[in-house]
Design an enzyme around this catalytic site. Structure first.
Site, mmCIF file in Angstrom:
data_model
loop_
_atom_site.group_PDB
_atom_site.id
_atom_site.type_symbol
_atom_site.label_atom_id
_atom_site.label_comp_id
_atom_site.label_asym_id
_atom_site.label_seq_id
_atom_site.Cartn_x
_atom_site.Cartn_y
_atom_site.Cartn_z
ATOM 1 N N GLY A 10 106.338 33.685 20.729
ATOM 2 C CA GLY A 10 106.943 34.309 19.823
ATOM 3 C C GLY A 10 108.478 34.543 19.905
ATOM 4 O O GLY A 10 108.725 34.747 21.094
ATOM 5 N N ARG A 71 104.196 27.478 20.253
ATOM 6 C CA ARG A 71 103.028 27.642 20.803
ATOM 7 C C ARG A 71 102.543 26.373 20.941
ATOM 8 O O ARG A 71 102.273 25.471 19.993
ATOM 9 C CB ARG A 71 102.105 28.704 20.290
ATOM 10 C CG ARG A 71 102.647 29.998 20.293
ATOM 11 C CD ARG A 71 101.928 31.026 19.561
ATOM 12 N NE ARG A 71 102.432 32.373 19.710
ATOM 13 C CZ ARG A 71 103.181 33.113 18.898
ATOM 14 N NH1 ARG A 71 103.649 32.306 17.643
ATOM 15 N NH2 ARG A 71 103.559 34.357 19.066
ATOM 16 N N SER A 72 101.792 26.008 21.990
ATOM 17 C CA SER A 72 101.016 24.524 22.388
ATOM 18 C C SER A 72 99.788 24.480 22.761
ATOM 19 O O SER A 72 99.205 24.996 23.713
ATOM 20 C CB SER A 72 102.025 23.902 23.264
ATOM 21 O OG SER A 72 101.664 22.412 23.621
ATOM 22 N N ASP A 102 103.312 37.065 28.116
ATOM 23 C CA ASP A 102 102.047 36.835 28.937
ATOM 24 C C ASP A 102 101.355 35.294 28.802
ATOM 25 O O ASP A 102 101.223 35.065 29.676
ATOM 26 C CB ASP A 102 101.220 38.104 28.363
ATOM 27 C CG ASP A 102 99.810 37.983 29.678
ATOM 28 O OD1 ASP A 102 99.962 38.286 30.539
ATOM 29 O OD2 ASP A 102 98.777 37.414 29.258
ATOM 30 N N GLY A 103 101.185 35.011 27.609
ATOM 31 C CA GLY A 103 100.607 33.815 27.317
ATOM 32 C C GLY A 103 101.295 32.547 28.116
ATOM 33 O O GLY A 103 101.005 31.554 28.703
ATOM 34 N N THR A 125 109.643 39.572 24.710
ATOM 35 C CA THR A 125 108.412 40.174 23.654
ATOM 36 C C THR A 125 108.928 41.433 23.214
ATOM 37 O O THR A 125 108.760 42.332 23.765
ATOM 38 C CB THR A 125 107.130 39.912 24.006
ATOM 39 O OG1 THR A 125 106.255 40.482 23.106
ATOM 40 C CG2 THR A 125 106.800 40.652 25.455
ATOM 41 N N ASP A 127 106.722 43.271 21.798
ATOM 42 C CA ASP A 127 105.638 44.182 21.938
ATOM 43 C C ASP A 127 105.731 44.991 23.317
ATOM 44 O O ASP A 127 105.140 46.004 23.274
ATOM 45 C CB ASP A 127 104.310 43.493 22.068
ATOM 46 C CG ASP A 127 103.810 42.721 20.798
ATOM 47 O OD1 ASP A 127 104.153 43.421 19.616
ATOM 48 O OD2 ASP A 127 103.108 41.864 20.650
ATOM 49 N N ASP A 129 104.936 44.268 26.098
ATOM 50 C CA ASP A 129 103.492 44.437 27.015
ATOM 51 C C ASP A 129 103.372 43.614 28.262
ATOM 52 O O ASP A 129 102.042 43.148 28.464
ATOM 53 C CB ASP A 129 102.315 44.089 25.996
ATOM 54 C CG ASP A 129 102.613 42.562 25.144
ATOM 55 O OD1 ASP A 129 103.456 42.236 25.490
ATOM 56 O OD2 ASP A 129 101.520 42.390 24.367
ATOM 57 N N ARG A 162 105.380 61.373 -1.802
ATOM 58 C CA ARG A 162 104.101 60.176 -1.441
ATOM 59 C C ARG A 162 103.936 60.191 -0.045
ATOM 60 O O ARG A 162 104.835 60.803 0.782
ATOM 61 C CB ARG A 162 104.512 59.089 -2.005
ATOM 62 C CG ARG A 162 104.503 58.711 -3.504
ATOM 63 C CD ARG A 162 105.319 57.338 -3.983
ATOM 64 N NE ARG A 162 105.154 57.231 -5.357
ATOM 65 C CZ ARG A 162 105.982 56.329 -5.975
ATOM 66 N NH1 ARG A 162 107.041 55.350 -5.246
ATOM 67 N NH2 ARG A 162 105.660 56.017 -7.278
ATOM 68 N N MET A 169 104.471 45.638 14.210
ATOM 69 C CA MET A 169 103.848 44.609 14.842
ATOM 70 C C MET A 169 103.176 45.481 16.099
ATOM 71 O O MET A 169 103.649 46.350 16.741
ATOM 72 C CB MET A 169 104.702 43.782 15.170
ATOM 73 C CG MET A 169 105.019 42.635 14.256
ATOM 74 S SD MET A 169 105.905 41.155 14.872
ATOM 75 C CE MET A 169 105.438 40.005 13.225
ATOM 76 N N GLY A 170 102.366 44.762 16.842
ATOM 77 C CA GLY A 170 101.709 45.375 18.128
ATOM 78 C C GLY A 170 100.048 44.782 17.918
ATOM 79 O O GLY A 170 99.319 45.775 17.597
ATOM 80 N N ARG A 171 99.566 43.554 18.395
ATOM 81 C CA ARG A 171 98.253 43.311 18.451
ATOM 82 C C ARG A 171 97.439 43.976 19.253
ATOM 83 O O ARG A 171 96.462 44.762 18.863
ATOM 84 C CB ARG A 171 97.897 41.871 18.633
ATOM 85 C CG ARG A 171 98.759 40.725 17.485
ATOM 86 C CD ARG A 171 98.492 39.422 17.717
ATOM 87 N NE ARG A 171 99.449 39.064 19.126
ATOM 88 C CZ ARG A 171 99.449 37.946 19.793
ATOM 89 N NH1 ARG A 171 98.642 36.816 19.196
ATOM 90 N NH2 ARG A 171 100.005 37.837 20.772
ATOM 91 N N HIS A 249 107.306 40.274 9.799
ATOM 92 C CA HIS A 249 108.184 39.430 10.656
ATOM 93 C C HIS A 249 109.762 39.781 10.602
ATOM 94 O O HIS A 249 110.709 39.190 11.477
ATOM 95 C CB HIS A 249 108.126 37.835 10.638
ATOM 96 C CG HIS A 249 106.925 37.321 11.138
ATOM 97 N ND1 HIS A 249 105.670 37.631 10.420
ATOM 98 C CD2 HIS A 249 106.704 36.756 12.367
ATOM 99 C CE1 HIS A 249 104.810 37.052 11.416
ATOM 100 N NE2 HIS A 249 105.232 36.399 12.496
#
Length: 319
Positions: A10, A71-72, A102-103, A125, A127, A129, A162, A169-171, A249
């Protein structure tokens, strides 16, 4: 040695400042330097070009990455990793700077075990993380994008009485949600790392609404999958007309902040210096307790990042 830089996974604000510093600093150190375009996919396909100052002129303020990313799935197969290494050999590239998460680091760990290549990873990243570092490139810009959105949403929430549920974001990591909720004064924060005590929150919010509270702002990390649930609860139980905003995004884009530009410079300098001065590479640069350093890639990929307990306490998610 020849050096190369690559983005993987990402995108994050700060990649372009890092790319520019890579070119400038490698030139200063007298090293031949290359771009690998389109990340791991580009490495497999041989999308490698020699970099020049004209390539990076005027990119400091730009989001995204001029050399692109990817990404591959192919990189999981040995034959394609071998093909990627052969492409690097054509240009005598023996040192690689990798902007990724990380990936990406897991992929490079395996790659460097199979082939004689030294790499240094820069944690990149939004995130935030990556284990072992307090800061990942892109985080400050993303937080400022979210802060700006939340400030504007609060304006309309207070005007129309309201509740707004804002998904960020943040999986698997709620860092963006926690810090954004703190900075915006959100009444509710939902993250993967902590349970939300809905009964306690319900009692408190019903009392506040009865006492005159006209609006509520809830920040929800996407990884919880609870955006719709919280919106339904606020409307049906708390009794406020509720809207949902998914920021998506836009959090990845935008002009890098001063912090991300300066962090990019320091990360790259430390990465290149290590590649030039040590054969003990295959590291990841970290920023921790106000200082930069390098950690073993094995330590990074074998541990899981956890949010600082003080942050969780500040948002009243734990006792």
């Amino acid at each position: 040695m020849a050096l190369a830089i690559m983005c993987s996974g990402g995108d994050a604000p700060g990649m372009n400042p890092a790319i520019k510093k890579f070119v400038d600093y490698a030139f200063k150190r007298g090293q031949k330097h290359y771009f690998i375009h389109h990340g791991l996919e580009g490495m497999i396909d041989g999308e490698i070009t020699e970099a020049s100052h004209s390539d990076v002129a005027g990119i400091l303020h730009r989001g995204g990455a001029i050399i692109r990313s990817s990404r591959s799935k192919r990189f999981f197969e040995y034959e394609y990793r071998k093909q990627a290494f052969e492409n690097l050999k054509k240009y005598d590239i023996t040192g690689l700077v990798v902007l990724g998460g990380d990936g990406s680091f897991r992929a490079m760990q395996r790659f460097s075990e199979e082939f004689p290549l030294n790499f240094v990873g820069i944690p990149t990243t939004i995130d935030n993380d990556i284990y072992g570092t307090d800061y990942c490139l892109g985080v400050d810009t993303a937080l400022n994008v979210i802060r700006d959105a939340l400030d504007k949403i609060r304006d309309t929430a207070s005007t129309f009485d309201r509740a707004f549920v804002v998904e960020v974001m943040g999986r698997e990591c709620g860092y963006l949600a926690v810090v954004s909720a703190l900075a915006s004064g959100a009444e509710i924060c939902i993250i993967p790392e902590a349970d939300f005590n809905i009964k306690v929150a319900e009692k408190q919010l019903l009392e506040e609404v009865a006492g005159g509270r006209g609006y509520i702002l809830a920040v929800v990390a996407e990884g919880t999958g609870k955006t719709a649930e919280i919106a339904e609860w606020l409307e049906s139980t708390i009794g406020l007309e509720t809207r949902v905003s998914i920021l998506g995004h836009i959090q990845r884009g935008g002009n890098p902040t001063v912090t991300d530009r300066l962090m990019a410079f320091e990360f790259v300098i430390h990465a290149i210096d290590h590649l030039l001065h040590s054969r003990d590479a295959n590291k990841v640069v970290y920023y921790r307790d106000g200082a930069y350093g390098l950690m073993e890639i094995d330590d990074v990929v074998s541990h899981t990042y956890t949010i600082d307990s003080e942050l969780l306490s500040a948002i009243n998610l734990i006792d």
